[in-house]
Design an enzyme around this catalytic site. Structure first.
Site, PDB file in Angstrom:
ATOM      1  N   HIS A 190       0.819  -1.227   0.000  1.00 16.90           N
ATOM      2  CA  HIS A 190       0.000   0.000   0.000  1.00 16.90           C
ATOM      3  C   HIS A 190       0.848   1.271   0.000  1.00 16.90           C
ATOM      4  CE1 HIS A 190      -3.730  -2.291   1.776  1.00 16.90           C
ATOM      5  NE2 HIS A 190      -3.588  -2.473   0.483  1.00 16.90           N
ATOM      6  N   CYS A 211       2.570  14.613  -6.615  1.00 17.52           N
ATOM      7  CA  CYS A 211       1.594  15.559  -7.153  1.00 17.52           C
ATOM      8  C   CYS A 211       0.762  14.828  -8.195  1.00 17.52           C
ATOM      9  CB  CYS A 211       2.305  16.749  -7.800  1.00 17.52           C
ATOM     10  SG  CYS A 211       1.129  17.904  -8.556  1.00 17.52           S
ATOM     11  N   CYS A 229       3.930  23.364  -8.472  1.00 18.87           N
ATOM     12  CA  CYS A 229       2.890  23.822  -9.407  1.00 18.87           C
ATOM     13  C   CYS A 229       1.687  24.406  -8.665  1.00 18.87           C
ATOM     14  CB  CYS A 229       2.452  22.679 -10.336  1.00 18.87           C
ATOM     15  SG  CYS A 229       1.389  21.461  -9.542  1.00 18.87           S
ATOM     16  N   GLY A 274      -1.465  -9.742  12.144  1.00 20.36           N
ATOM     17  CA  GLY A 274      -2.087  -8.452  12.463  1.00 20.36           C
ATOM     18  C   GLY A 274      -2.871  -7.810  11.340  1.00 20.36           C
ATOM     19  N   THR A 275      -3.591  -8.623  10.580  1.00 24.20           N
ATOM     20  CA  THR A 275      -4.485  -8.028   9.571  1.00 24.20           C
ATOM     21  C   THR A 275      -5.887  -8.611   9.727  1.00 24.20           C
ATOM     22  OG1 THR A 275      -4.939  -7.664   7.215  1.00 24.20           O
ATOM     23  CG2 THR A 275      -3.706  -9.664   7.750  1.00 24.20           C
ATOM     24  N   SER A 276      -6.883  -7.735   9.549  1.00 29.20           N
ATOM     25  CA  SER A 276      -8.270  -8.209   9.650  1.00 29.20           C
ATOM     26  C   SER A 276      -8.698  -8.883   8.347  1.00 29.20           C
ATOM     27  CB  SER A 276      -9.206  -7.039   9.963  1.00 29.20           C
ATOM     28  OG  SER A 276      -9.165  -6.092   8.907  1.00 29.20           O
ATOM     29  N   ASN A 303      -2.814 -13.346  15.538  1.00 28.48           N
ATOM     30  CA  ASN A 303      -3.786 -12.264  15.736  1.00 28.48           C
ATOM     31  C   ASN A 303      -4.535 -12.569  17.027  1.00 28.48           C
ATOM     32  OD1 ASN A 303      -6.095 -10.463  15.431  1.00 28.48           O
ATOM     33  ND2 ASN A 303      -5.666 -10.434  13.234  1.00 28.48           N
ATOM     34  N   PRO A 304      -4.735 -11.584  17.894  1.00 25.58           N
ATOM     35  CA  PRO A 304      -5.500 -11.869  19.122  1.00 25.58           C
ATOM     36  C   PRO A 304      -6.961 -12.220  18.831  1.00 25.58           C
ATOM     37  CG  PRO A 304      -4.903  -9.525  19.007  1.00 25.58           C
ATOM     38  CD  PRO A 304      -4.228 -10.203  17.862  1.00 25.58           C
ATOM     39  N   ALA A 335       1.256  -9.668  18.524  1.00 26.87           N
ATOM     40  CA  ALA A 335       2.310 -10.054  17.577  1.00 26.87           C
ATOM     41  C   ALA A 335       3.679 -10.174  18.247  1.00 26.87           C
ATOM     42  CB  ALA A 335       2.369  -9.041  16.441  1.00 26.87           C
TER      43      ALA A 335
HETATM   44  N1  APR Z   1      -0.871  -8.073  17.433  1.00 27.89           N
HETATM   45  C1  APR Z   1      -1.401  -8.684  16.344  1.00 27.89           C
HETATM   46  N2  APR Z   1      -2.557  -8.334  15.793  1.00 27.89           N
HETATM   47  C2  APR Z   1      -3.248  -7.334  16.365  1.00 27.89           C
HETATM   48  C3  APR Z   1      -2.770  -6.642  17.508  1.00 27.89           C
HETATM   49  C4  APR Z   1      -1.517  -7.055  18.037  1.00 27.89           C
HETATM   50  N3  APR Z   1      -0.970  -6.467  19.111  1.00 27.89           N
HETATM   51  N4  APR Z   1      -3.669  -5.698  17.823  1.00 27.89           N
HETATM   52  C5  APR Z   1      -4.678  -5.782  16.934  1.00 27.89           C
HETATM   53  N5  APR Z   1      -4.426  -6.774  16.040  1.00 27.89           N
HETATM   54  C6  APR Z   1      -5.227  -7.210  14.886  1.00 27.89           C
HETATM   55  C7  APR Z   1      -6.720  -6.954  14.994  1.00 27.89           C
HETATM   56  O1  APR Z   1      -7.373  -8.012  15.683  1.00 27.89           O
HETATM   57  C8  APR Z   1      -7.131  -6.863  13.532  1.00 27.89           C
HETATM   58  O2  APR Z   1      -7.496  -8.143  13.038  1.00 27.89           O
HETATM   59  O3  APR Z   1      -4.811  -6.455  13.770  1.00 27.89           O
HETATM   60  C9  APR Z   1      -5.863  -6.388  12.819  1.00 27.89           C
HETATM   61  C10 APR Z   1      -5.923  -4.978  12.302  1.00 27.89           C
HETATM   62  O4  APR Z   1      -6.893  -4.868  11.312  1.00 27.89           O
HETATM   63  P1  APR Z   1      -7.163  -3.525  10.480  1.00 27.89           P
HETATM   64  O5  APR Z   1      -7.251  -2.367  11.400  1.00 27.89           O
HETATM   65  O6  APR Z   1      -8.312  -3.804   9.592  1.00 27.89           O
HETATM   66  O7  APR Z   1      -5.806  -3.325   9.653  1.00 27.89           O
HETATM   67  P2  APR Z   1      -5.368  -4.009   8.277  1.00 27.89           P
HETATM   68  O8  APR Z   1      -5.893  -5.383   8.149  1.00 27.89           O
HETATM   69  O9  APR Z   1      -3.903  -3.788   8.151  1.00 27.89           O
HETATM   70  O10 APR Z   1      -6.097  -3.081   7.236  1.00 27.89           O
HETATM   71  C11 APR Z   1      -5.842  -3.288   5.863  1.00 27.89           C
HETATM   72  O11 APR Z   1      -7.135  -1.389   5.235  1.00 27.89           O
HETATM   73  O12 APR Z   1      -7.704   0.664   5.949  1.00 27.89           O
HETATM   74  C12 APR Z   1      -6.968  -0.002   5.011  1.00 27.89           C
HETATM   75  O13 APR Z   1      -5.083   0.615   3.781  1.00 27.89           O
HETATM   76  C13 APR Z   1      -5.499   0.331   5.092  1.00 27.89           C
HETATM   77  O14 APR Z   1      -3.606  -1.154   4.969  1.00 27.89           O
HETATM   78  C14 APR Z   1      -4.859  -0.955   5.563  1.00 27.89           C
HETATM   79  C15 APR Z   1      -5.862  -2.007   5.114  1.00 27.89           C
END
Ligand code: APR
Length: 254
Positions: free
Chosen positions: A121, A129, A153, A190-192, A216-217, A235
């Site tokens: 990303h 610009c 510009c 750590g991604t949803s 992920n928690p 993490a």
């Molecule tokens: N360790 C691991 N995971 C964690 C922790 C932690 N300490 N704290 C929170 N999380 C998890 C949450 O449970 C959640 O599943 O991290 C995840 C964060 O999710 P999002 O906030 O949705 O972030 P992400 O998945 O990176 O979002 C993807 O969406 O908004 C856009 O461009 C933005 O890159 C981003 C993309």
């Protein structure tokens, strides 16, 4: 797939296959003080993405988008890597992790010493610009006083990040897909997994035969469908635990 000790199981997979890749999201930087996007403290609670974070919103009203961008830049500005970032860099130096694909724009993997980082990303280090396509280092143009940075510009600059509605940078997408298709283990940290096309990477890896390990928690859409092993926890704790299991496995094999 996980036995009694998921840490030992993942350590064994990492050591045997020696071609793991990590896909990281905002959760890996939470312990560096940057809140995730979704959830109570998240940026999207305060700034509705459709109003502030789409490319269309930026074109219509860059000043408004810059309210959200100023906060994002301030949050990321002073942050330093945590044990999860440094732990991944250590796994890379041990020859157990081949690359990190990150959705984060905070540059903390590079700060931790990971060599091969694919920024899916973009990142916040550069401003572009969208009228005349000149680039500037953010620190040269962004004053942090609330005023949007401007190009020579006269137009308002945009951080070189992927806003909603924008395509993934072509090389990042190509490289990420290639890593996903050829890795033996994918660590999803750590991604949803709610945003496409990043959330397709685990499916792609799994289809090609990789073991998918989720750190992920919380549970996500991947848990129980794509994920083979879910280790629930922060993490930094989990990555530290994995490093301990890798080193005890190495001692056993010596
Ligand atoms: N360790 C691991 N995971 C964690 C922790 C932690 N300490 N704290 C929170 N999380 C998890 C949450 O449970 C959640 O599943 O991290 C995840 C964060 O999710 P999002 O906030 O949705 O972030 P992400 O998945 O990176 O979002 C993807 O969406 O908004 C856009 O461009 C933005 O890159 C981003 C993309």
């Amino acid at each position: 797939m996980a036995g009694d000790d998921p840490f030992a199981e993942v350590a064994r997979l990492l050591a045997e296959r020696r071609n793991a890749v990590a896909l990281t999201g905002a959760g890996i930087s939470v312990e560096s003080g940057i809140p995730a996007f979704r959830g109570a403290q998240g940026l999207w609670e305060k700034y509705a993405p459709m109003e502030y974070a789409t490319i269309g919103a930026f074109i219509r009203s860059p000043e408004k988008s810059w309210r959200m961008l100023t906060e994002l830049l301030s949050l990321c500005g002073g942050a330093t890597p945590n044990a999860a970032h440094t732990g991944l860099a250590e796994l890379e130096s041990m020859g157990l992790l081949r690359a990190v694909i990150t959705q984060n724009v905070d540059r903390l993997h590079q700060a931790a010493g990971t060599g091969k980082v694919i920024e899916y990303h973009g990142n916040l280090e550069e401003l572009v610009c969208i009228t005349c396509w000149r680039n500037f280092p953010t620190r040269e143009r962004w004053k942090g006083d609330g005023s949007p940075p401007r190009c020579d510009c006269g137009e308002i600059l945009k951080p070189n990040i992927v806003m909603f509605g924008e395509p993934i940078p072509w090389t990042a997408q190509e490289r990420a897909e290639e890593e996903a298709r050829s890795c033996g283990v994918l660590l999803v940290i750590g991604t949803s997994a709610q945003v496409t096309p990043a959330c397709d990477i685990p499916r792609l890896a799994k289809k090609a035969g990789a073991a998918v390990v989720e750190i992920n928690p919380e549970e996500t859409r991947l848990t129980g469908t794509v994920t083979d092993i879910h280790i629930s926890g922060a993490a930094s704790d989990v990555v530290r635990g994995l490093l301990r299991s890798v080193s005890s496995l190495q001692k056993k094999n010596d």
